[in-house]
Motif scaffolding. Structure first.
Motif: not given
Length: 131
Positions: A1-29
């Motif tokens: 796998m090209r390093p660019v694709a692997r890094t981009l995938l890791a970034f998007v997965v990390g970003r998705a987890v960050f966004g979901l956890l931030f949102l769920m913790s804010a809405l769920g108090r």
């Protein structure tokens, strides 16, 4: 796998987890670390007893979870049999578009939450004398 694709995938997965956890913790108090600027200390609670800021603690919690998820995705991307599929340019572009879409919705949610927030002002101190 090209390093660019692997890094981009890791970034998007990390970003998705960050966004979901931030949102769920804010809405769920959820209980998160709050900084209490008037007392100069931290409190781990769902609602502080005095004036407090949850952004720092909520962001640290979400960033830590996003970093762990991104590192796991980066490591797993090298071990899986999806390597040829993830290296295709169309998939990389799709992952980048997904990241941009997540960023748009995060900004929209945060903007709406700031615009619609009701702020209760704290009482003025007894010693304050307006000029």
């Amino acid at each position: 796998m090209r390093p660019v694709a692997r890094t981009l995938l890791a970034f998007v997965v990390g970003r998705a987890v960050f966004g979901l956890l931030f949102l769920m913790s804010a809405l769920g108090r959820w209980r998160v670390p709050w900084y209490l600027p008037l007392r100069h200390r931290w409190e781990f609670t769902a609602a502080p007893s005095t004036l407090g800021m949850d952004w720092y603690g909520r962001s640290a919690l979400s960033l830590t979870a996003g970093l762990v998820a991104g590192l796991c995705a980066w490591r797993l991307a090298a071990w899986t049999k999806l390597t040829p599929w993830l290296s295709r340019p169309a998939v990389v572009v799709g992952i980048a578009r997904l990241g941009g879409t997540m960023l748009f919705f995060d900004i929209a949610f945060y903007g709406l939450s700031l615009v619609t927030r009701d702020i209760d002002p704290i009482a003025l101190p007894a010693w304050y004398c307006p000029r």
